[in-house]
Motif scaffolding. Structure first.
Motif, short mmCIF file in Angstrom:
data_model
loop_
_atom_site.label_atom_id
_atom_site.label_comp_id
_atom_site.label_asym_id
_atom_site.label_seq_id
_atom_site.Cartn_x
_atom_site.Cartn_y
_atom_site.Cartn_z
N SER A 225 0.84 -1.19 0.00
CA SER A 225 0.00 0.00 0.00
C SER A 225 0.88 1.24 0.00
O SER A 225 2.04 1.20 0.42
N LEU A 241 -1.31 -3.66 -5.25
CA LEU A 241 -1.00 -2.37 -4.62
C LEU A 241 -2.29 -1.63 -4.31
O LEU A 241 -3.14 -1.44 -5.18
N LEU A 246 -3.88 7.64 -7.07
CA LEU A 246 -2.56 7.21 -7.49
C LEU A 246 -2.22 7.78 -8.86
O LEU A 246 -3.02 7.71 -9.79
N ILE A 248 0.62 7.28 -11.83
CA ILE A 248 1.65 6.35 -12.31
C ILE A 248 2.49 7.07 -13.35
O ILE A 248 2.00 7.43 -14.42
N ILE A 254 5.67 -1.48 -14.18
CA ILE A 254 4.59 -2.31 -13.64
C ILE A 254 4.22 -3.35 -14.68
O ILE A 254 3.93 -3.01 -15.83
N ILE A 259 -3.76 -3.11 -9.35
CA ILE A 259 -3.85 -1.84 -8.63
C ILE A 259 -5.28 -1.67 -8.14
O ILE A 259 -6.22 -1.79 -8.91
N VAL A 264 -7.16 6.75 -10.42
CA VAL A 264 -5.85 6.45 -10.99
C VAL A 264 -5.63 7.33 -12.22
O VAL A 264 -6.52 7.47 -13.07
N MET A 274 -1.14 -3.96 -16.38
CA MET A 274 -1.73 -4.03 -15.04
C MET A 274 -3.24 -4.16 -15.17
O MET A 274 -3.82 -3.84 -16.22
N ILE A 276 -6.53 -2.62 -13.21
CA ILE A 276 -6.89 -1.55 -12.28
C ILE A 276 -8.32 -1.75 -11.83
O ILE A 276 -9.23 -1.88 -12.65
N CYS A 278 -11.10 0.22 -9.53
CA CYS A 278 -11.29 1.51 -8.85
C CYS A 278 -12.77 1.83 -8.72
O CYS A 278 -13.63 1.11 -9.22
#
Length: 411
Positions: A225, A241, A246, A248, A254, A259, A264, A274, A276, A278
């Protein structure tokens, strides 16, 4: 004629013995070569057979929905009843909206770990699905759609925007189907993983400042985190994470990680992969490449969630937007895609969209619109290029045929 006696000197016997020994050594050498070749062939055949067993195991898992009833549960299976060396061990787990499958041989000396998705997103296999909102689908400008199209009952209008008329060919009826008022149903099991991961937030470690470690999928998942925005995030492999808001940076590294955040932003120039998850928004700036298989899953906790894909950027994987979404006036699209951008994979939006650019995969939309010069054109696609893609693996998300497809080898 008198008999002539052959006389042997004293040196003859040792010469004969030396020659005999040399001949024997040559025979032994030839036999050894033959034996070594047989051993090499046997070893090669064994290794090849074990690898074929692993491939067969992956095919079995990919085509039989009843083979493994639950994730994270190991199963042993003998492929051929009379051959104990054909025993294979299986262990699978959800990794975001994909699956990680580990198969190993009877003695554990051979193994393979694959990331899998679905061979087709659902049974409709649509290029485009637009829910029935009691109005037609309007196509304008350079819009092009290749593949099966599910449209509202009111049909298709070929129209113009700001004097730019539809320049494509009329779509034949054989490629048209009737869409329902609702999107195709979701596989409820796919929604378990995003919620279950949140439970590990309290157990997470602080994100290391820099690390070159690859977190193996053969080990337990690592949880991290951060409450800040590091200048550089390095996160590879089997890692999750957690963050709130966030950013990036382009220098971040990555790959394959997950995430979980509220908001983001992926800054210009980033390249990596990745998934994500959210609840607010994801902003993808220009010149960003999210490599296959990546994904964005947004389950909105606000009225106006937002995902944007900017010019000269690529998303390879999926974009899924769900939740409590409001946009009755068609002013705040849940998904906006710029003209010079590419999404390759699944787009599923239970809300409104404003799409230009190119999509190669499968598109399922609650609604769409285009705005220009303060005018709003409901149910309209303008300069949008959509083509059906059956060469990729889709996320495990929609209900439908089980069949899995290999994406890549992971470690």
């Amino acid at each position: 004629m008198p008999n002539r006696k052959i006389r042997l000197t004293a040196a003859t016997l040792p010469v004969v013995m030396v020659i005999s020994v040399l001949m024997l050594l040559v025979v032994l050498f030839v036999y050894s070569l033959w034996d070594m070749n047989l051993l090499y062939y046997s070893s090669y055949h064994y290794k090849r057979q074990q690898q074929e067993n692993l491939n067969s195991a992956i095919i079995l898992y990919s085509n039989d929905s009843t083979f493994l009833r639950e994730h994270n549960e190991e199963k042993t299976f003998r492929l051929f009843e009379t051959d104990s060396s054909s025993t294979v061990r299986f262990l699978s787990k959800q990794w975001g909206l994909y699956e990680a499958l580990h198969v190993s041989s009877h003695n554990g000396n051979f193994s393979s770990t694959q990331l899998l998705g679905k061979k087709q997103e659902c049974d409709h296999k649509a290029a485009l699905w637009l829910c029935d909102r009691n109005r037609a689908l309007s196509l304008s400008g350079g819009t092009e759609i290749r593949g099966k199209i599910y449209i509202p009952l009111n049909g298709i209008n070929y129209t113009q925007i700001d004097g730019d008329y539809y320049r494509g060919e009329e779509i034949p009826y054989t490629r048209l189907g009737i869409a329902d008022a609702q999107l195709p149903p979701i596989d409820s099991t796919s929604l378990v993983i995003p919620e279950s991961l949140k439970e590990y937030r309290e157990q997470s470690d602080e994100l290391p400042t820099t690390t070159q470690t690859y977190y193996s999928f053969l080990e337990p998942t690592r949880f991290f985190s951060t409450i800040e925005n590091p200048d550089e995030i390095v996160l590879r492999g089997n890692a999750v994470l957690f963050a709130d808001e966030l950013k990036i940076s382009a220098s971040s590294k990555i790959n394959e990680a997950i995430i979980i955040a509220r908001k983001v932003t992926i800054e210009e120039g980033f390249t990596g992969s990745m998934q994500i998850f959210c609840s607010d928004s994801v902003m993808i700036q220009e010149n960003v490449i999210l490599q296959y298989p990546s994904g964005i899953y947004l389950k909105a906790e606000i009225d106006y969630p937002f995902v944007s894909l900017s010019d000269n950027s690529e998303m390879n994987g999926y974009v899924i937007i769900l939740g409590r979404i409001r946009d009755e006036e068609l002013l705040f699209p849940s998904y906006r895609q710029s003209d010079k951008s590419l999404l390759r994979g699944l787009l599923y939006v239970d809300g409104t969209t404003n799409i230009r650019g190119e999509i190669s995969g499968a598109v399922y939309l609650k609604d769409c619109f285009f705005s220009s010069n303060m005018n709003v054109y409901a149910g309209t696609l303008y300069n949008t290029r959509i083509s059906r893609n059956d060469n990729i693996a889709y996320p495990v998300f929609l209900s439908g045929k089980y069949t899995r497809k290999e994406i890549k080898t992971i470690y």
